[in-house]
Design a protein around this motif. Structure first.
Motif, short mmCIF file in Angstrom:
data_model
loop_
_atom_site.label_atom_id
_atom_site.label_comp_id
_atom_site.label_asym_id
_atom_site.label_seq_id
_atom_site.Cartn_x
_atom_site.Cartn_y
_atom_site.Cartn_z
N GLY A 21 0.82 -1.21 0.00
CA GLY A 21 0.00 0.00 0.00
C GLY A 21 0.86 1.26 0.00
O GLY A 21 0.69 2.14 -0.86
N PRO A 22 1.80 1.37 0.95
CA PRO A 22 2.70 2.53 0.92
C PRO A 22 3.52 2.63 -0.36
O PRO A 22 3.81 3.74 -0.82
CB PRO A 22 3.60 2.29 2.15
N PHE A 23 3.91 1.50 -0.93
CA PHE A 23 4.66 1.55 -2.18
C PHE A 23 3.82 2.16 -3.30
O PHE A 23 4.30 2.97 -4.09
CB PHE A 23 5.13 0.15 -2.57
N CYS A 24 2.55 1.77 -3.35
CA CYS A 24 1.64 2.37 -4.32
C CYS A 24 1.54 3.88 -4.08
O CYS A 24 1.62 4.67 -5.03
CB CYS A 24 0.26 1.73 -4.20
N GLY A 25 1.38 4.29 -2.83
CA GLY A 25 1.32 5.72 -2.51
C GLY A 25 2.60 6.44 -2.89
O GLY A 25 2.56 7.58 -3.39
N VAL A 153 13.17 -20.62 -3.29
CA VAL A 153 13.87 -19.53 -2.61
C VAL A 153 13.01 -18.26 -2.66
O VAL A 153 12.60 -17.83 -3.73
CB VAL A 153 15.23 -19.25 -3.27
N ALA A 154 12.76 -17.68 -1.50
CA ALA A 154 11.96 -16.46 -1.43
C ALA A 154 12.73 -15.30 -2.05
O ALA A 154 13.83 -14.97 -1.60
CB ALA A 154 11.63 -16.14 0.02
N PRO A 155 12.18 -14.64 -3.07
CA PRO A 155 12.86 -13.50 -3.71
C PRO A 155 12.63 -12.20 -2.95
O PRO A 155 12.12 -11.22 -3.49
CB PRO A 155 12.22 -13.46 -5.10
N MET A 156 13.00 -12.21 -1.65
CA MET A 156 12.63 -11.13 -0.74
C MET A 156 11.11 -10.97 -0.84
O MET A 156 10.40 -11.94 -0.99
CB MET A 156 13.43 -9.86 -1.03
N ASN A 157 10.61 -9.73 -0.75
CA ASN A 157 9.16 -9.56 -0.95
C ASN A 157 8.90 -8.69 -2.17
O ASN A 157 7.96 -7.91 -2.22
CB ASN A 157 8.50 -8.96 0.30
N LEU A 158 9.74 -8.90 -3.18
CA LEU A 158 9.67 -8.06 -4.37
C LEU A 158 8.55 -8.48 -5.32
O LEU A 158 7.92 -7.63 -5.95
CB LEU A 158 11.01 -8.11 -5.11
N VAL A 159 8.30 -9.78 -5.42
CA VAL A 159 7.37 -10.28 -6.44
C VAL A 159 5.92 -10.10 -6.00
O VAL A 159 5.07 -9.70 -6.80
CB VAL A 159 7.66 -11.75 -6.76
N GLY A 160 5.62 -10.39 -4.74
CA GLY A 160 4.25 -10.26 -4.26
C GLY A 160 3.93 -8.86 -3.80
O GLY A 160 3.08 -8.17 -4.38
N ASP A 161 4.60 -8.38 -2.78
CA ASP A 161 4.29 -7.08 -2.20
C ASP A 161 4.42 -5.94 -3.21
O ASP A 161 3.52 -5.10 -3.34
CB ASP A 161 5.23 -6.78 -1.03
N PHE A 162 5.53 -5.91 -3.93
CA PHE A 162 5.82 -4.71 -4.71
C PHE A 162 5.51 -4.86 -6.19
O PHE A 162 4.82 -4.01 -6.77
CB PHE A 162 7.27 -4.28 -4.47
N GLY A 163 6.01 -5.90 -6.85
CA GLY A 163 5.72 -6.08 -8.26
C GLY A 163 4.28 -6.46 -8.53
O GLY A 163 3.57 -5.82 -9.31
N GLY A 164 3.82 -7.52 -7.85
CA GLY A 164 2.46 -7.99 -8.05
C GLY A 164 1.43 -7.30 -7.19
O GLY A 164 0.23 -7.50 -7.37
N GLY A 165 1.89 -6.47 -6.25
CA GLY A 165 0.98 -5.79 -5.34
C GLY A 165 0.93 -4.29 -5.56
O GLY A 165 0.08 -3.77 -6.28
N GLY A 166 1.86 -3.55 -4.94
CA GLY A 166 1.83 -2.09 -4.99
C GLY A 166 1.90 -1.53 -6.40
O GLY A 166 1.16 -0.59 -6.73
N MET A 167 2.78 -2.08 -7.23
CA MET A 167 2.89 -1.55 -8.59
C MET A 167 1.63 -1.85 -9.39
O MET A 167 1.14 -1.02 -10.17
CB MET A 167 4.11 -2.15 -9.29
N MET A 168 1.07 -3.06 -9.19
CA MET A 168 -0.15 -3.43 -9.90
C MET A 168 -1.33 -2.54 -9.46
O MET A 168 -2.16 -2.14 -10.27
CB MET A 168 -0.47 -4.89 -9.65
N LEU A 169 -1.38 -2.23 -8.15
CA LEU A 169 -2.45 -1.36 -7.68
C LEU A 169 -2.30 0.05 -8.25
O LEU A 169 -3.30 0.67 -8.63
CB LEU A 169 -2.45 -1.31 -6.14
N ALA A 170 -1.08 0.55 -8.30
CA ALA A 170 -0.87 1.89 -8.88
C ALA A 170 -1.34 1.91 -10.33
O ALA A 170 -2.02 2.87 -10.75
CB ALA A 170 0.61 2.27 -8.80
N PHE A 171 -1.03 0.87 -11.09
CA PHE A 171 -1.48 0.80 -12.48
C PHE A 171 -3.01 0.75 -12.55
O PHE A 171 -3.63 1.47 -13.34
CB PHE A 171 -0.89 -0.43 -13.17
N GLY A 172 -3.61 -0.12 -11.73
CA GLY A 172 -5.06 -0.26 -11.76
C GLY A 172 -5.77 1.01 -11.36
O GLY A 172 -6.80 1.39 -11.96
#
Length: 373
Positions: A21-25, A153-172
């Protein structure tokens, strides 16, 4: 003189959350939107956010306890002045606060109500807790990441939180706000990290459908299976990234490293990848990382040093582009992408809560503001 940032004129209300959420903001604020962040009050009456967090940069803040009806009413008044809203609570929480989309869009028909969750607003897991690693687990994404024969191997939280989450929400949200500007009709954007992480793997699904990708991680072209697309340790314990996929880049890799012999001709034969990779492991350990970087300089072999965060801030290419900046004493990535005409917003850190002004802008009178204080 550069034009204003592209999102100038948009007004967004962000309810405090963590991660996506904050990443989207941050993304919206970096590109010119006015983002008002509603933070949780601390014991001193200010906002409990950490002023050192780049995810919270470049917005004004207000401290409100949403469990109090008068605070929820104030949020409703602010939302009526906004183009979009970001919230990351579990499904149903905003409705229980009296701040659900039915209420806020009735107040403000053009409002775009952005909802950020892991599982989504619907489905059998919608009410369950979880984190990035759980969301990318059920989308198939986590299974594909890791070494051959090893664990996912967990790719930090880049794929879910930020790529698939915050960035996707900003686009939407931008897509929905663009439509609302034309139609005057707002809507809910249901952004789930399970969905978003799946979308990020679209190319891999395509390769899988073409028979060019198998489900055994670490054995494919782009997951470290190929000898010409992997990382290698050097003599000083540092690492190089090799991405010599195209024939001309592979030829340059061979030339610099002296990779002679017919076995190296079989670049795209998976059966020989492991053997050739073992040979490269030995060869790369014969020089330091920076010695290899010097050897490859100018040869266009698609080889780069693996830098830690501190090194990344000092790399000449990053310095030339201004990839990293310092704001409030905190080193952090600069806003991206760049525009040929418009500017972006220079990061601002640690702004004091500006609740009285924000409330006045939403139409609250002095008595109402004093009661909330």
């Amino acid at each position: 003189m550069r034009a204003p940032a592209p999102l100038s004129g948009l007004r967004i209300l962000e309810l405090a959350g963590i991660g996506p959420g904050p990443f989207c903001g941050m993304m919206l604020a970096d590109h010119g939107a006015e983002v008002i962040r509603v933070g949780r009050p601390n014991s001193g009456g200010g906002v409990s956010d950490d002023a050192r967090d780049p995810l919270l940069r470049s917005r004004r803040t207000i401290a409100l306890d949403l469990k109090k009806p008068e605070a929820a009413a104030a949020v409703r008044r602010i939302a009526a002045t906004c183009d979009g809203l970001i919230e990351g609570f579990r499904p149903g929480v905003m409705e229980r606060l009296g701040l659900g989309p039915d209420v806020l869009i009735a107040d403000n028909p053009k409002l775009v109500f952005g909802r950020m969750t892991g599982w989504g607003q619907t489905g059998p897991l919608a009410a369950e807790p979880g984190h990035d690693i759980d969301y990318i687990a059920i989308s198939g994404t986590l299974h594909a990441i890791g070494d051959a024969g090893g664990k996912p191997v967990a790719p930090m939280n880049l794929v879910g939180d930020f790529g698939g989450g915050g960035m996707m929400l900003a686009f939407g949200m931008l897509a929905a706000m663009l439509q609302a500007k034309t139609t005057g009709v707002g809507q809910v954007v249901d952004c789930a990290m399970t969905d978003g992480s799946a979308v990020l793997t679209s190319m891999i699904w395509g390769m899988r459908g073409q028979g060019r990708w198998n489900d055994q991680r670490g054995t494919n072209l782009l997951d470290g299976g190929a000898h010409f697309y992997d990382t290698y340790e050097t003599a000083d314990g540092k690492w190089l990234a090799v991405g010599a996929i195209e024939p001309q880049f592979y030829a340059a890799l061979r030339r610099v490293m002296g990779l002679d012999g017919a076995e190296w001709d079989a670049q795209f034969v998976p059966a020989v990848w492991l053997k050739l990779k073992q040979e490269l492991v030995v060869r790369f350990k014969q020089r330091t990382r920076d010695a290899w970087v010097a050897a490859f300089d100018g040869h266009e072999a698609c080889v780069a040093p693996v830098l830690d965060f501190e090194e990344a801030t000092q790399h000449p290419h990053n310095v030339a582009r201004g990839t990293f900046v310092t704001a409030g004493g905190i080193a952090q990535p600069a806003p991206a992408p760049r525009y040929s005409v418009s500017g972006t917003v220079a990061p601002r850190m640690g702004e004091a809560a500006d609740g009285a002004t924000i409330l006045a802008e939403a139409g609250l009178n002095e008595a109402e503001i004093a009661a909330l204080a």
